[in-house]
Write an enzyme that holds these catalytic residues in place. Structure first.
Site, mmCIF file in Angstrom:
data_model
loop_
_atom_site.group_PDB
_atom_site.id
_atom_site.type_symbol
_atom_site.label_atom_id
_atom_site.label_comp_id
_atom_site.label_asym_id
_atom_site.label_seq_id
_atom_site.Cartn_x
_atom_site.Cartn_y
_atom_site.Cartn_z
ATOM 1 N N LYS A 1 -5.066 13.268 2.045
ATOM 2 C CA LYS A 1 -5.827 13.072 3.388
ATOM 3 C C LYS A 1 -4.603 13.479 4.476
ATOM 4 C CE LYS A 1 -5.501 9.106 5.647
ATOM 5 N NZ LYS A 1 -5.658 7.787 5.981
ATOM 6 N N LEU B 1 -7.641 0.918 6.922
ATOM 7 C CA LEU B 1 -9.336 1.219 6.499
ATOM 8 C C LEU B 1 -8.768 2.370 5.887
ATOM 9 C CD1 LEU B 1 -12.237 0.294 8.206
ATOM 10 C CD2 LEU B 1 -11.501 -0.649 5.742
ATOM 11 N N PRO B 2 -8.934 3.537 4.863
ATOM 12 C CA PRO B 2 -8.788 3.995 4.326
ATOM 13 C C PRO B 2 -8.797 5.897 5.133
ATOM 14 C CG PRO B 2 -9.611 3.148 2.928
ATOM 15 C CD PRO B 2 -10.087 2.513 3.563
ATOM 16 N N LYS C 1 1.573 10.537 13.944
ATOM 17 C CA LYS C 1 1.064 9.700 12.470
ATOM 18 C C LYS C 1 1.244 11.226 12.156
ATOM 19 C CE LYS C 1 0.643 7.522 8.973
ATOM 20 N NZ LYS C 1 1.811 7.015 8.613
ATOM 21 N N THR D 1 -5.014 5.591 9.076
ATOM 22 C CA THR D 1 -4.427 6.739 9.265
ATOM 23 C C THR D 1 -5.501 8.345 9.294
ATOM 24 O OG1 THR D 1 -2.674 6.391 8.604
ATOM 25 C CG2 THR D 1 -3.601 8.850 8.797
HETATM 26 P P1 NAD Z 1 -5.577 0.976 0.368
HETATM 27 O O1 NAD Z 1 -6.986 1.759 -0.134
HETATM 28 O O2 NAD Z 1 -5.165 -0.344 -0.616
HETATM 29 O O3 NAD Z 1 -6.632 -0.255 1.717
HETATM 30 C C1 NAD Z 1 -8.022 0.415 2.098
HETATM 31 C C2 NAD Z 1 -8.688 -0.948 2.335
HETATM 32 O O4 NAD Z 1 -9.773 -0.665 2.774
HETATM 33 C C3 NAD Z 1 -9.306 -1.427 0.595
HETATM 34 O O5 NAD Z 1 -8.559 -2.438 0.382
HETATM 35 C C4 NAD Z 1 -11.022 -1.246 1.108
HETATM 36 O O6 NAD Z 1 -11.779 -2.242 -0.188
HETATM 37 C C5 NAD Z 1 -11.229 -1.266 2.673
HETATM 38 N N1 NAD Z 1 -12.136 -1.121 2.656
HETATM 39 C C6 NAD Z 1 -13.106 -0.059 2.587
HETATM 40 N N2 NAD Z 1 -14.199 0.301 3.529
HETATM 41 C C7 NAD Z 1 -14.438 -0.838 4.432
HETATM 42 C C8 NAD Z 1 -15.361 -1.373 4.316
HETATM 43 N N3 NAD Z 1 -16.525 -0.740 5.241
HETATM 44 N N4 NAD Z 1 -14.445 -2.362 5.045
HETATM 45 C C9 NAD Z 1 -14.196 -3.657 4.581
HETATM 46 N N5 NAD Z 1 -13.183 -2.735 4.036
HETATM 47 C C10 NAD Z 1 -12.970 -1.508 3.391
HETATM 48 O O7 NAD Z 1 -5.280 1.655 1.943
HETATM 49 P P2 NAD Z 1 -3.810 1.138 2.242
HETATM 50 O O8 NAD Z 1 -2.720 2.341 1.254
HETATM 51 O O9 NAD Z 1 -3.791 0.066 2.626
HETATM 52 O O10 NAD Z 1 -4.014 2.103 3.451
HETATM 53 C C11 NAD Z 1 -4.788 1.767 4.352
HETATM 54 C C12 NAD Z 1 -4.593 3.356 6.100
HETATM 55 O O11 NAD Z 1 -2.759 2.985 6.421
HETATM 56 C C13 NAD Z 1 -5.153 4.431 5.160
HETATM 57 O O12 NAD Z 1 -5.322 5.381 6.888
HETATM 58 C C14 NAD Z 1 -2.843 5.330 4.879
HETATM 59 O O13 NAD Z 1 -3.654 6.097 4.917
HETATM 60 C C15 NAD Z 1 -2.289 4.276 5.956
HETATM 61 N N6 NAD Z 1 -1.208 4.000 6.029
HETATM 62 C C16 NAD Z 1 -0.678 4.007 4.315
HETATM 63 C C17 NAD Z 1 0.845 3.518 4.456
HETATM 64 C C18 NAD Z 1 1.277 3.067 2.887
HETATM 65 O O14 NAD Z 1 1.826 3.420 2.700
HETATM 66 N N7 NAD Z 1 0.002 2.768 2.398
HETATM 67 C C19 NAD Z 1 1.809 4.088 5.072
HETATM 68 C C20 NAD Z 1 0.953 3.785 6.311
HETATM 69 C C21 NAD Z 1 -0.352 4.533 6.224
#
Ligand code: NAD
Length: 295
Positions: A246, A65-66, A171, A96
């Site tokens: 964030k 999740l975000p 992280k 994260t």
């Molecule tokens: P994203 O915004 O693409 O995906 C998050 C998903 O969570 C969305 O599809 C959203 O609809 C869903 N969501 C939110 N609240 C929800 C709920 N209550 N129930 C069900 N689904 C819900 O984000 P991302 O890029 O996939 O990143 C996710 C996590 O991973 C974050 O914490 C980010 O910091 C971390 N991260 C991202 C990357 C990257 O390159 N994108 C790399 C490493 C870590």
């Protein structure tokens, strides 16, 4: 067969979930965005009607999740998942989030007799698709041992950073450095181009010189230098500016609580905040180059 509930199918969660399916796990998935669920169902998952529905009968629950508020919102409270997850299940949160938040949820899980680890990842969407992520884990070694067969289907390197929350601390330190390195890489490329260099040639030189780093080698921010990275797709997908912002905020919070000096981390946070305020929050974080380069 191990039944996995996977919640959060965004840029990272969707490819991670697909790799678990390819690895032979049975997945029940949920996201607030219906198309994201449909995409996973096409890949072999079954659809849950809600997060609660996803975890019924689960052996393992994974969340991607975000931010802290989403993770706390999903797990805690009278209707939270901790009241629905079967008692022998293992919880793996790959989001994260703040270390304090991870510890709070892990403590609440433990009070209900549930095992939980924080397992944030590094490696970007490319690593998520290729199944080569780095997992940085906080929690009990025995719980990590239970998680390993799943983590190995999604990643290549698995580190045990320490007790609950330690994965998040490591992280956040890594991502602060990534934010600084990306802004610095963008600045170096913009300087070279403004002074007559070809960004591709300059990137090749830096990649074999002492300024070498992940951004220049694998995630080049300059459009057209590298294929299959967000800079060559209008900065779509990837790791959003607001997610980097964030993480830099989490680093700042951790620094305040320990009186640590993070002069460059704070500068990077301000640059990404400015970039977001100008309307680029949803673009990939390598678009920071647009804030820096001359038109
Ligand atoms: P994203 O915004 O693409 O995906 C998050 C998903 O969570 C969305 O599809 C959203 O609809 C869903 N969501 C939110 N609240 C929800 C709920 N209550 N129930 C069900 N689904 C819900 O984000 P991302 O890029 O996939 O990143 C996710 C996590 O991973 C974050 O914490 C980010 O910091 C971390 N991260 C991202 C990357 C990257 O390159 N994108 C790399 C490493 C870590």
């Amino acid at each position: 067969m191990t039944r996995v509930a996977f919640i959060g199918l965004g840029n990272m969660g969707a490819p991670m979930a697909l790799n678990l399916i390819k690895g032979g796990f049975s997945l029940k998935v949920f996201d607030l965005v219906a198309e994201s669920v449909a995409q996973l169902v096409a890949g072999g998952a079954s659809a849950a009607k809600s997060a609660s529905d996803a975890v019924i009968d689960a052996d393992v629950v994974i969340t991607m999740l975000p931010a802290s508020k989403h993770v706390e919102g999903v797990y805690l409270g009278a209707e939270g998942l901790l009241t629905k997850i079967p008692s022998k299940a293992l919880i793996i949160d790959c989001s994260t989030i703040a270390a304090d938040s991870a510890r709070k949820v892990a403590r609440a899980a433990s009070e209900r007799g549930l095992a939980m680890i924080d397992a944030p990842v590094s490696g970007g969407t490319g690593g998520a698709i290729a199944g080569t992520l780095t997992f940085i884990v906080g929690g009990e070694a025995t719980d990590l041992a239970r998680a390993r067969p799943l983590l190995e289907k999604m990643g290549k390197n698995i580190f045990h950073a320490g007790a609950a929350g330690a994965g998040q601390v490591a992280k956040i330190a890594n991502n602060m450095l990534l934010g600084i390195a990306m802004a610095g890489t963008a600045e170096a490329l913009a300087l070279g181009v403004a002074n007559g260099l070809d960004p591709k040639v300059l990137s090749e030189i830096i990649a074999k010189s002492s300024g070498r780093n992940w951004a220049i080698e694998l995630y080049n921010p300059w459009p057209g230098v590298m294929e299959n990275v967000p800079s060559s797709k209008g900065y779509a997908g990837g790791f959003g500016v607001d997610l980097m912002l964030k993480d830099l905020g989490l680093a700042a919070e951790a620094a305040v609580s320990t009186q640590s000096v993070i002069a460059l981390g704070e500068l990077a946070r301000n640059l990404f905040a400015m970039h977001s305020a100008q309307g680029s929050g949803k673009l990939d974080f390598s678009s920071i180059v647009n804030l820096i380069k001359r038109d």
